[in-house]
Design a protein around this motif. Structure first.
Motif, mmCIF file in Angstrom:
data_model
loop_
_atom_site.group_PDB
_atom_site.id
_atom_site.type_symbol
_atom_site.label_atom_id
_atom_site.label_comp_id
_atom_site.label_asym_id
_atom_site.label_seq_id
_atom_site.Cartn_x
_atom_site.Cartn_y
_atom_site.Cartn_z
ATOM 1 N N MET A 1 0.848 -1.196 0.000
ATOM 2 C CA MET A 1 0.000 0.000 0.000
ATOM 3 C C MET A 1 0.883 1.244 0.000
ATOM 4 S SD MET A 1 -2.694 1.169 2.972
ATOM 5 C CE MET A 1 -1.817 0.310 4.283
ATOM 6 N N ILE A 2 0.533 2.193 -0.895
ATOM 7 C CA ILE A 2 1.243 3.479 -0.915
ATOM 8 C C ILE A 2 0.246 4.578 -0.553
ATOM 9 C CG2 ILE A 2 2.575 5.124 -2.296
ATOM 10 C CD1 ILE A 2 3.150 2.823 -4.259
ATOM 11 N N VAL A 3 0.648 5.461 0.352
ATOM 12 C CA VAL A 3 -0.142 6.667 0.598
ATOM 13 C C VAL A 3 0.738 7.872 0.262
ATOM 14 C CG1 VAL A 3 -1.754 5.759 2.315
ATOM 15 C CG2 VAL A 3 0.487 6.566 3.058
ATOM 16 N N SER A 4 0.133 8.853 -0.370
ATOM 17 C CA SER A 4 0.897 10.051 -0.721
ATOM 18 C C SER A 4 0.118 11.285 -0.278
ATOM 19 C CB SER A 4 1.157 10.108 -2.233
ATOM 20 O OG SER A 4 -0.035 10.442 -2.917
ATOM 21 N N ALA A 5 0.848 12.391 -0.139
ATOM 22 C CA ALA A 5 0.226 13.641 0.316
ATOM 23 C C ALA A 5 1.082 14.808 -0.135
ATOM 24 C CB ALA A 5 0.079 13.637 1.838
ATOM 25 N N ASP A 6 0.569 16.017 0.091
ATOM 26 C CA ASP A 6 1.317 17.218 -0.286
ATOM 27 C C ASP A 6 2.688 17.224 0.393
ATOM 28 O OD1 ASP A 6 -1.159 17.682 -1.300
ATOM 29 O OD2 ASP A 6 -1.449 19.649 -0.360
ATOM 30 N N TRP A 7 2.688 16.740 1.647
ATOM 31 C CA TRP A 7 3.929 16.698 2.417
ATOM 32 C C TRP A 7 4.033 15.375 3.162
ATOM 33 C CZ3 TRP A 7 7.533 20.430 2.007
ATOM 34 C CH2 TRP A 7 7.137 21.686 1.534
ATOM 35 N N VAL A 8 5.252 14.861 3.240
ATOM 36 C CA VAL A 8 5.562 13.759 4.156
ATOM 37 C C VAL A 8 6.620 14.278 5.131
ATOM 38 C CG1 VAL A 8 6.645 11.497 4.402
ATOM 39 C CG2 VAL A 8 4.962 11.878 2.595
ATOM 40 N N LEU A 9 6.336 14.123 6.430
ATOM 41 C CA LEU A 9 7.278 14.573 7.472
ATOM 42 C C LEU A 9 7.834 13.332 8.177
ATOM 43 C CD1 LEU A 9 5.774 17.182 6.762
ATOM 44 C CD2 LEU A 9 5.639 17.699 9.196
ATOM 45 N N PRO A 10 8.983 12.845 7.712
ATOM 46 C CA PRO A 10 9.496 11.583 8.274
ATOM 47 C C PRO A 10 10.042 11.730 9.697
ATOM 48 C CG PRO A 10 10.625 12.181 6.215
ATOM 49 C CD PRO A 10 9.865 13.375 6.667
ATOM 50 N N VAL A 11 10.346 12.987 10.113
ATOM 51 C CA VAL A 11 10.973 13.328 11.394
ATOM 52 C C VAL A 11 12.448 12.898 11.416
ATOM 53 C CG1 VAL A 11 10.918 13.128 13.919
ATOM 54 C CG2 VAL A 11 8.777 13.308 12.642
ATOM 55 N N SER A 12 12.770 11.766 10.795
ATOM 56 C CA SER A 12 14.176 11.356 10.691
ATOM 57 C C SER A 12 14.906 12.161 9.626
ATOM 58 C CB SER A 12 14.253 9.870 10.349
ATOM 59 O OG SER A 12 13.425 9.596 9.231
ATOM 60 N N GLY A 13 14.166 12.929 8.822
ATOM 61 C CA GLY A 13 14.784 13.746 7.790
ATOM 62 C C GLY A 13 13.906 14.947 7.480
ATOM 63 N N ARG A 14 14.287 15.724 6.503
ATOM 64 C CA ARG A 14 13.554 16.948 6.193
ATOM 65 C C ARG A 14 12.203 16.633 5.563
ATOM 66 N NH1 ARG A 14 15.777 21.500 6.511
ATOM 67 N NH2 ARG A 14 14.569 22.410 4.824
ATOM 68 N N PRO A 15 11.240 17.568 5.678
ATOM 69 C CA PRO A 15 9.938 17.370 5.013
ATOM 70 C C PRO A 15 10.100 17.146 3.514
ATOM 71 C CG PRO A 15 9.836 19.218 6.549
ATOM 72 C CD PRO A 15 11.280 18.815 6.463
ATOM 73 N N ILE A 16 9.273 16.281 2.971
ATOM 74 C CA ILE A 16 9.334 15.946 1.544
ATOM 75 C C ILE A 16 8.056 16.459 0.879
ATOM 76 C CG2 ILE A 16 9.487 14.066 -0.120
ATOM 77 C CD1 ILE A 16 10.595 12.346 2.310
ATOM 78 N N ARG A 17 8.223 17.382 -0.072
ATOM 79 C CA ARG A 17 7.048 17.876 -0.804
ATOM 80 C C ARG A 17 6.615 16.798 -1.808
ATOM 81 N NH1 ARG A 17 5.074 23.171 -2.262
ATOM 82 N NH2 ARG A 17 6.885 24.258 -1.404
ATOM 83 N N ASN A 18 5.306 16.615 -1.977
ATOM 84 C CA ASN A 18 4.773 15.533 -2.823
ATOM 85 C C ASN A 18 5.406 14.192 -2.448
ATOM 86 O OD1 ASN A 18 2.909 17.018 -4.338
ATOM 87 N ND2 ASN A 18 4.581 17.818 -5.619
ATOM 88 N N GLY A 19 5.311 13.891 -1.194
ATOM 89 C CA GLY A 19 5.941 12.677 -0.699
ATOM 90 C C GLY A 19 4.984 11.499 -0.664
ATOM 91 N N ALA A 20 5.541 10.335 -0.389
ATOM 92 C CA ALA A 20 4.736 9.111 -0.295
ATOM 93 C C ALA A 20 5.435 8.115 0.629
ATOM 94 C CB ALA A 20 4.525 8.486 -1.671
ATOM 95 N N VAL A 21 4.628 7.200 1.164
ATOM 96 C CA VAL A 21 5.145 6.122 2.021
ATOM 97 C C VAL A 21 4.590 4.810 1.504
ATOM 98 C CG1 VAL A 21 5.271 5.208 4.375
ATOM 99 C CG2 VAL A 21 5.140 7.693 4.014
ATOM 100 N N TRP A 22 5.486 3.873 1.244
ATOM 101 C CA TRP A 22 5.075 2.520 0.821
ATOM 102 C C TRP A 22 5.272 1.587 2.008
ATOM 103 C CZ3 TRP A 22 8.735 -1.089 -2.331
ATOM 104 C CH2 TRP A 22 8.096 -2.327 -2.557
ATOM 105 N N SER A 23 4.194 0.947 2.433
ATOM 106 C CA SER A 23 4.337 -0.030 3.512
ATOM 107 C C SER A 23 3.923 -1.401 3.014
ATOM 108 C CB SER A 23 3.531 0.381 4.739
ATOM 109 O OG SER A 23 2.199 0.652 4.412
ATOM 110 N N ARG A 24 4.625 -2.402 3.549
ATOM 111 C CA ARG A 24 4.334 -3.807 3.208
ATOM 112 C C ARG A 24 4.059 -4.546 4.498
ATOM 113 N NH1 ARG A 24 8.342 -6.285 -1.142
ATOM 114 N NH2 ARG A 24 10.024 -5.342 0.057
#
Ligand SMILES: [Zn+2]
Length: 437
Positions: A1-24
């Motif tokens: 499953m992939i979710v994407s958004a205007d911003w992804v804030l991983p906290v471990s790194g800088r905010p990502i514009r047009n980011g996404a997270v793939w989880s398995r």
């Protein structure tokens, strides 16, 4: 499953514009720009986009008593001694299943607030079981107080404390021991509980320096808590120091999670940095009970690991960890949005000792994600901490499963809410029929 958004804030790194997270399954695989994540995942993965949102890690509420959720609004803020007595009356009216029902209802409120990780204190395994069912992870502490040290192992066995405390890094739920306070557990019990926690590498957390009354008791042996300390804390004698120094002298400050720390000295801050695992600050409940303000700025400057917690609904107005973090900023105006977010996520997980599994969006960590409605912005961290709250939580995933979708619980339980409300009515009836002290 992939979710994407205007911003992804991983906290471990800088905010990502047009980011996404793939989880398995239950874990995060890849975090990055949506194009890179989609390329890594391949065409078969489903993609869901959350426009106007930021994706942040599941939040950490590092101090709760979810099994008291049914007492919301029932106990008026008053002196700690009176409050303790009122709580005892209310809890005596609870039936056995009420603690589970309240914990389950509290877990649902956590999810709706974007919290997927808790540091929860309860009497037995009910809270851990209810929270695991609901999809919450974290550390669940068995609370002991008012008993003799030699009775600790029997008491823990009676209350189904896990005897094989394996701490698999795969596990979402871990456990620990909480001797409640240093004035309701005597010195030998504090040491025995600390030995149990140390021997099995479990969490050890207690309320520390919570009120002016506690400070008076420890410094002078007088005040409103003296009688209950004499009755409950076997072997307690006023040390003539603050609580932190007392814990140090007993040899139980190492690895401790100190909750509240409202009435501490500059030296205590140094001792906490040197010995404790971290502190959990609860600024809203401290204010509501008139207990004062934790020295958040001094703790920050000293580099003490810091988390926020709401306390129980028997004190706190709600389980909104965003509101708690904003109250913390009033104690330390130098806190930046990025730092506040860190306290609510990575550092909160580190205080609890579960940073291997929670607190950031990184490969291998638990797939605990919150999709938060922040609108159009160029400063997503500020938008998250300033606007965040249950009304902004659009969706929550924990352990790779949807828990909140379209702003609604995926597995709502009306029965749980009814049972929790019934427990509250029993407590309320008991309080209204009790003769005033
Ligand atoms: Zn508490």
């Amino acid at each position: 499953m992939i979710v994407s958004a205007d911003w992804v804030l991983p906290v471990s790194g800088r905010p990502i514009r047009n980011g996404a997270v793939w989880s398995r399954s239950s874990r995060i695989d890849t975090v990055g720009h949506v194009d890179d994540v989609v390329a890594a995942a391949g065409p078969r993965e489903t993609l869901q986009r959350f426009a106007g949102c930021a994706i942040i890690p599941g939040l950490v509420n590092a101090h709760t008593h979810l099994s008291l959720t049914g007492l919301a609004g029932l106990l008026p803020a008053r002196s700690q001694r009176e409050w303790n007595a009122t709580l005892s009356t209310a809890l005596r009216a609870f039936e056995d299943d009420d603690f589970s029902a309240c914990a389950a209802a509290g877990a649902q409120r956590c999810l709706r607030s974007g919290v997927t990780v808790v540091g929860d204190i309860a009497l037995g395994p009910e809270s851990l079981a209810a929270c695991a069912d609901a999809g919450l992870g974290g550390v669940f502490y068995w609370e002991v107080a008012g008993i003799k040290a030699e009775d600790l192992s029997g008491e823990l066995a009676d209350r189904e404390f896990p005897t094989n405390p394996g701490r698999s890094s795969a596990a979402r739920a871990r456990w620990g021991v909480s001797p409640q306070t240093a004035h309701t557990s005597g010195p030998a019990l504090l040491q025995a509980a600390h030995r149990v926690a140390s021997a099995h590498r479990l969490g050890f957390a207690l309320h520390v320096a919570e009120s002016p009354a506690e400070m008076e008791l420890f410094r002078f042996g007088t005040g409103s808590l003296a009688a209950s300390a004499h009755r409950l804390a076997h072997g307690f004698a006023s040390p003539g120091t603050g609580t932190v120094e007392y814990l140090l002298r007993l040899g139980v400050l190492d690895g401790t999670i100190a909750i509240h720390c409202t009435n501490i000295s500059e030296r205590d801050v140094v001792l906490l940095k040197r010995h404790a695992r971290g502190v959990v600050l609860c600024p809203r409940s401290d204010a509501l009970q008139g207990n004062g303000r934790a020295p958040a700025a001094a703790l920050s400057r000293a580099g003490v690991r810091m988390a926020v917690g709401t306390e129980s609904l028997a004190v706190a107005p709600d389980l909104d960890i965003f509101a708690e973090a904003r109250a913390l900023r009033q104690l330390d105006v130098t806190l930046t949005p990025a730092r506040m977010l860190e306290i609510m996520t990575r550092e909160g997980a580190a205080v609890l000792g579960v940073e291997d599994a929670f607190g950031t969006l990184e490969h291998g960590k638990q797939a605990d994600l919150v999709m938060l409605d922040i609108g159009a912005t160029t400063d997503p961290e500020a938008a998250v901490v300033n606007k965040g709250g249950p009304d902004r939580v659009v969706a929550v995933i924990s352990g790779g499963l949807w828990r909140v979708r379209d702003r609604k619980l995926v597995f709502p339980s009306d029965g749980t809410e009814r049972a929790c409300a019934a427990a509250g009515r029993r407590a309320s009836d008991a309080l209204s029929t009790k003769a005033p002290d």
